[in-house]
Each structure stands twice: as structure tokens, then as C-alpha cells.
Design an enzyme around this catalytic site. Sequence first.
Site, PDB file in Angstrom:
ATOM      1  N   HIS A   1       0.944  -1.152  -0.127  1.00 52.53           N
ATOM      2  CA  HIS A   1      -0.130   0.100  -0.044  1.00 52.53           C
ATOM      3  C   HIS A   1       0.929   1.377  -0.144  1.00 52.53           C
ATOM      4  O   HIS A   1       0.738   1.962  -0.955  1.00 52.53           O
ATOM      5  CB  HIS A   1      -1.125  -0.006   1.127  1.00 52.53           C
ATOM      6  CG  HIS A   1      -1.576   1.389   1.512  1.00 52.53           C
ATOM      7  ND1 HIS A   1      -2.442   1.923   0.747  1.00 52.53           N
ATOM      8  CD2 HIS A   1      -1.420   2.038   2.704  1.00 52.53           C
ATOM      9  CE1 HIS A   1      -2.805   3.128   1.220  1.00 52.53           C
ATOM     10  NE2 HIS A   1      -1.949   3.429   2.318  1.00 52.53           N
TER      11      HIS A   1
ATOM     12  N   HIS B   1       4.375   6.715   5.208  1.00 51.86           N
ATOM     13  CA  HIS B   1       3.068   7.419   5.885  1.00 51.86           C
ATOM     14  C   HIS B   1       2.274   6.657   7.062  1.00 51.86           C
ATOM     15  O   HIS B   1       1.880   7.232   7.700  1.00 51.86           O
ATOM     16  CB  HIS B   1       2.227   7.830   4.740  1.00 51.86           C
ATOM     17  CG  HIS B   1       1.304   6.854   4.191  1.00 51.86           C
ATOM     18  ND1 HIS B   1       1.533   6.117   3.044  1.00 51.86           N
ATOM     19  CD2 HIS B   1      -0.070   6.459   4.812  1.00 51.86           C
ATOM     20  CE1 HIS B   1       0.497   5.231   3.049  1.00 51.86           C
ATOM     21  NE2 HIS B   1      -0.544   5.605   3.783  1.00 51.86           N
ATOM     22  N   ASP B   2       2.370   5.355   6.882  1.00 54.88           N
ATOM     23  CA  ASP B   2       1.731   4.641   7.959  1.00 54.88           C
ATOM     24  C   ASP B   2       2.747   4.154   9.168  1.00 54.88           C
ATOM     25  O   ASP B   2       2.118   3.374  10.054  1.00 54.88           O
ATOM     26  CB  ASP B   2       0.952   3.509   7.508  1.00 54.88           C
ATOM     27  CG  ASP B   2      -0.434   3.877   6.611  1.00 54.88           C
ATOM     28  OD1 ASP B   2      -0.852   4.792   6.991  1.00 54.88           O
ATOM     29  OD2 ASP B   2      -0.804   3.394   5.705  1.00 54.88           O
TER      30      ASP B   2
ATOM     31  N   GLU C   1       1.960   5.518  12.952  1.00 51.06           N
ATOM     32  CA  GLU C   1       0.892   5.220  13.146  1.00 51.06           C
ATOM     33  C   GLU C   1       0.581   3.755  13.693  1.00 51.06           C
ATOM     34  O   GLU C   1       0.042   3.311  14.758  1.00 51.06           O
ATOM     35  CB  GLU C   1      -0.222   5.894  12.305  1.00 51.06           C
ATOM     36  CG  GLU C   1      -1.700   5.132  12.395  1.00 51.06           C
ATOM     37  CD  GLU C   1      -2.459   6.002  13.770  1.00 51.06           C
ATOM     38  OE1 GLU C   1      -1.731   6.997  14.051  1.00 51.06           O
ATOM     39  OE2 GLU C   1      -3.576   5.802  14.019  1.00 51.06           O
ATOM     40  N   ASP C   2       1.078   3.051  12.879  1.00 53.47           N
ATOM     41  CA  ASP C   2       0.739   1.480  12.536  1.00 53.47           C
ATOM     42  C   ASP C   2       1.821   0.707  13.123  1.00 53.47           C
ATOM     43  O   ASP C   2       1.660  -0.632  13.008  1.00 53.47           O
ATOM     44  CB  ASP C   2       0.178   1.029  11.386  1.00 53.47           C
ATOM     45  CG  ASP C   2      -1.263   1.841  10.977  1.00 53.47           C
ATOM     46  OD1 ASP C   2      -1.893   2.213  11.882  1.00 53.47           O
ATOM     47  OD2 ASP C   2      -1.441   1.901   9.853  1.00 53.47           O
TER      48      ASP C   2
ATOM     49  N   ASP D   1      -2.875   8.443  -0.915  1.00 54.01           N
ATOM     50  CA  ASP D   1      -3.369   7.275   0.189  1.00 54.01           C
ATOM     51  C   ASP D   1      -4.930   7.011   0.221  1.00 54.01           C
ATOM     52  O   ASP D   1      -5.069   5.864  -0.203  1.00 54.01           O
ATOM     53  CB  ASP D   1      -3.073   7.803   1.659  1.00 54.01           C
ATOM     54  CG  ASP D   1      -3.447   6.850   2.866  1.00 54.01           C
ATOM     55  OD1 ASP D   1      -3.145   5.694   2.588  1.00 54.01           O
ATOM     56  OD2 ASP D   1      -4.138   7.341   3.481  1.00 54.01           O
TER      57      ASP D   1
HETATM   58 MN    MN Z   1      -2.368   4.408   4.110  1.00 54.93          MN
END
Ligand code: MN
Length: 709
Positions: A51, A75-76, A79-80, A142
Site C-alpha cells: 500500500h 506514511h503509516d 501510526e501503525d 493514500d
Molecule cells: Mn495509508
Amino acid sequence: MPHEITVDDLIALVRTYNPKTNEDKLRRAFDYGARMHEGQFRHSGEAYFTHPVSVAAILAEQQLDDATIITALLHDTIEDTASTYSEVAELFGNDIAELVDGVTKLTNLQLSSSETKQAENFRKLFFAMSKDLRVILVKLADRLHNMRTIKSMRPEKQVQKARETMDIYAPLAGRMGMQWMREELEDLSFSVLNPEARNSIMRRFLTLQKETGDVVQQIKDDICTVLEKVSIEASVVGRAKKPFSIWRKMQEKDQGFSRLSDIYGFRVITENECDVYRVLGAIHQRWRAVPGRFKDYISQPKSNGYRSLHTTVSGRDGKRVEVQIRTRQMHDVAEAGVAAHWSYRDGVRAENPFAVDPAKWIKGLTERLDSAEDHDEFLEHVKLEMYSDQVFCFTPKGEVVKLPRGATPLDFAYAIHTRIGDSCVGAKIDGIRVPLWTRIRNGQSVIILTAEGQRPQATWIDIAVTGRAKSAIRRSLREEDRGRFIKLGRELARVAFERVGKKATDKALQTGAKALDLPNMDDLLARLGCAELMAHEVVEALYPELILTCGDEIEPAHAIVGIEQGQGFDLAPCCQPIPGERIVGITYRGRGLIVHAIDCPVLMEFEEEGARWVDLHWHAGTHPAAHGVTLRLTISNDAGVLGRICTLIGEQKANIADLKFVDRKPDFYRLLIDVDLRDSEHLHRVMMALEADTDVAEIERYRDVARKP
Ligand code: MN
């Protein structure tokens, strides 16, 4: 399944437009992202990292700079994954960490897309929260990738995401000037939200194609022929519009699938600006221009840099055709929008004179604090000054409420619901009790305290700034006031009549109304109550002869009836009774008789001591203006307000005996004013005069039980 994009694919793609790309850094970011997302999977079953890579590829197709591509890859992560802001900063620099953090914050914004009215606020919030527009570019890419792969999600989730995309992200892309992105986002959402409508449009396309042949090619040829005649070099592009934009036009205009201009669009891309107008001339000469459809976005470009001429002409068989004419450079900006600023061509930042400088553009939209932000309290510190005529605040549930600048908690309350506004008794801003006239600032959260049975106050009209709140308050007051004024008027009439030894019976009042040319008794009482009419005027109208006999003022010693000859008395300082009010005397050992107003709370202390109570009433007649009453006022802290208050009191022939401030705040004063008054009607007139002043936020008669005798 599309072929998986490798790090070499991505680097090759970036190198096509930016040969000087920092290959090593891209590679490190790719590896870091892959490692961090290791073991995570998407709904489709693919490795999660596919992704971020796809998002990076979307942005690389837009020829964006390394920082944007790297941000997309990461980008993630914050957060993740186990990754942190400081780790990203350490490995890739503060700029990248800031960008990734920005994307994370946008992702964490609670979007309640079920409320479409919130959408515009969220779009604004997005801008406000993004120091760097590249954050929004990554967020949009995104979302685009998530929408392209939405079919692997649960159906409810699909609908939710599609609605959110339609309400927030697609218009956001449009605002950024990225038309292609807007159209694709809309169309992907459309196929989730209304697949039947989309299919029917696709079917009609095919039917039309069968009936008329390749219309696009025919019209394109027509335009080319015209251009050849005047020998202008230009490329002509024709295309069918996206099903969603056709459907929207059909909805807006409530018409069928017939207007060619709403189905196909044509573009003429010229070499220079001069040719743009020559092409327009040639087209208008060949076909009739449809009135009202010509737009010149070259002399008046859109704020995102969009420049183009638009016109619609009656082409073949009178069918309308929309044509956009612009230069190559204008076209690049039209496609990439604000992102054009970062795009590269042949290894250098493409110097497009029409590209908007995003820094300036966003500055035009937003003025923000440059100070270091406390990330935990991010929302509270967001400065949303960009729409300088608006403030954004939050409900306890985190929903955004948009209000005009200067709005108060009352505006907020009415913006939520009239019921909440009407029953408002107070407000908390960011958890702290505040006066109702406090101005709400951007990013604050507001809680409205309500109470059953509470009604709007007249002073609210001046506290509220929104039309919605003002009209709701007026409506409520009108209903409320009349009842209140009638009650008050009856009391004022009673006092005035008693003074001349008469009773204010319904019959007397009805006669008075007739004498004064008023429709009925209630109308007379309401006018008395709101001080439009003076009680003595009613008495004069009914008993003109009586007025003359009671011109003299009563001596203070004889003001009260019911006091034994020679007995002294004092007016109670706690309740400050004045002529016109019902009163009672209480005997105090060694102090004689103290006169209280009948509603004085101090009287409760004497409930068991019936022997100490003395029935009293005021002498019917004109009393001197010598009865002290304390008023508590809250006024705005503006130059001249206090002076005006004193003048207003003077105009009512009342004397100010004392004045002291009890509270001074930057935006308001609270003060106690002792005024010498004649009677309750006099008090009423003074209070009405003050209440009418816009800078008086609150006025009340102040009675202090602590001053009991
Ligand atoms: Mn994303």
C-alpha cells in the site's frame, strides 16, 4: 493482481523525471518501511507494505519530489508500527518526520462523514493542520489507493469510506487544483454508492456510441479543420466525462442524458498565450457561442493557479460542445494544481510561471503559530486563522462547529439546536466556566450547560452574533415577553392606581385602554410592562382631576402607612424596599421597626415569631426619589460605556449614590451601582433604559442577604 512494485521500479520511475534523485535515501526509506510493516497484511491479503509503495508510485507519476515520495513510503509507520517520530527524524531528517507526522494527524482526525454539513469544515481543518501541502498530497494519494482497492473491504466499510471520499477528499483534491484526482475519487466513490446509476450511464454511453458513431473523433476533426484554416499549431483532446460528473449534471439540471456538452469535453492546448485567444476567435467564428458559458480564467485565474478559457458552442447538428483552451504550461497546472510546484521535469524543478507557490498559497489560507506545537494537545493549539471571518470549535463529541468570528457560546448553543440555545444557562470552554458573552476562539471545545425550564434573556440578543441565534432568541422572547410584560404591567398599574386611592380592576384597565386608543387591556398592560407607556399616563387618562391633587411629595417620615405615631423605622438594607412594593415590618429589640420587602429571604428567620410582624404598606402618593437600590451590571469594557450608563441613569432622573467595581476582566466589567429612586416604576424605567443599551450584557437588582439588619 497487479504486478508488485519493487524498489527498483519506483526508483526508475522517479529517475524518469528527476535523474538527480537521492537514490540511496529512497532505498533506505523503502527498506525501513518494508521492515516496519513486516507481518502486516491488507484486507486483500497482500502484504501491507504494497500500500505505501503504491501511494508512493501515484505521487511519482505526478513527478513529485523525493521528500513527498519518501513520506508516502513511511506514511503509516508512526501510526501503525513500532516506528516513532524521533526514529524517523533520526533516520530521514526532521523534514520527513514532520511530513509523516502531518499525514498521521490527518488520518487520526475523526471524520463524521455522515454529517455532510461538516465536510467543508473538515476540508478547511485539513488545510489548517497542514503546514506543508505535501502532507495533503500524500493523504490524497493514500485515499486514492485505498479507493482503488476498496472492493476487498466489508460492504458497510466501503460505503462509509466512499461517502467520506465524496464529501471530503474529492472536493479537497479539487480545491488543490488536481482535477484528475478529483474525478477519479468521485468516480470510485460513485461506483460504491450508486452502482446502478453508474451502470445505466455506462450503458447509455454505449447506445449513444452505436447511434452516432465516434462523436469525439468527429468533433475533434471539426476543431482541427478550423485550426488548420487559421494555421494555428495546437493539440486537440476530446474525452468523455466521468460517469459521476455526468450524473451530477443530470441531477443538478434535472434533465436526461442528451446534452452533448455535459457528456464530452474538449481541450485545445496551444503553444503560447496569444494562440489561446486566436483559437477562441476561430471557434466562435465557426460555431455559435452559447451565451453565458464563456469564462476567462486567464485574466482571472483561480487561487490554485488554474488558468484556461472555457466556452460552449453549438457544434454539429446544434449539439452543444464544451471547449477548454489553454497553453501547455497552463494545462500542467490545471492537471497538477498546487502540486505543480513540486513537480520535476528533466531533473530540475519545473519552472512553471503559472504554478502557485504553495507556501504563499497556504499562507493566504492560513496564518499559523510558528511556535513549537505540543503534539498531544494538538487540536487545542491549532490556529485556524485562515478563514479570518470564521472560527471552528468542537462539541464534546469532537464534531466541528463553524461560527462567524466573534461568536459566543450562545451562538454555539443555537447552532446545535434551538432547544439547547433556549435552555442554556451557562457554558464551559475547554472545561472552564465562562460568561455567555465570551468570544469563542479557534480550536476550543465548548460545552453548553442547560436547565429545564430556562428561557432566553433579552440581553442575549446583543450577546449572540449569528442571525440564527438572534432570530431564535427574538422568537422565544416575543412569546415569553408578552406574558412577562403583562404581569409586570399589572403590578405597575396596581401601584399607580393605589397611589391615587383607586383600584386597578379589569374594568378600569379596559376603560383605560379605550381612553388611550389601545386595542385591549392586555395590550395596555404589555405596554406598561415594557415601559412604552407610563402608569401615570393611564391614571391621568382615567382620572385627570385626581392627578392634580397629589402633586406634592410625601415626607419620608410619613411614607409608610401602619406605623404607630412617633415610632421610628428603617428600611432593611438587605432587600432595599421601595414604594410600590409589598412590604412588612419586623420589630427588632432596641432598634425599632425594620421594613422588609415581602419577598426578602431574611423574613424566613422570623417565620415562627408572628408577634414581631407588623402589617404595613406604602403611602399612596408621590414619594421623593430617595430610596436606595443597588443594581448589578455587567458591561463591556469599551471606551465610553461607563459614561453612557451614568448618562442613561441621569436621564431617568435617578441619582447615582455610589458605584463600585466587583470584577474587571479584559473584555467586561461587573459593577454595583447604588441608585436613588422614587418607586418601583422608577426602578423599572431605569432598568429598561439600561437593558436597552447594547453594551450592557446583564443587569439585575442586587439584594444582599448578608446586609441583613
Ligand atoms: Mn495509508
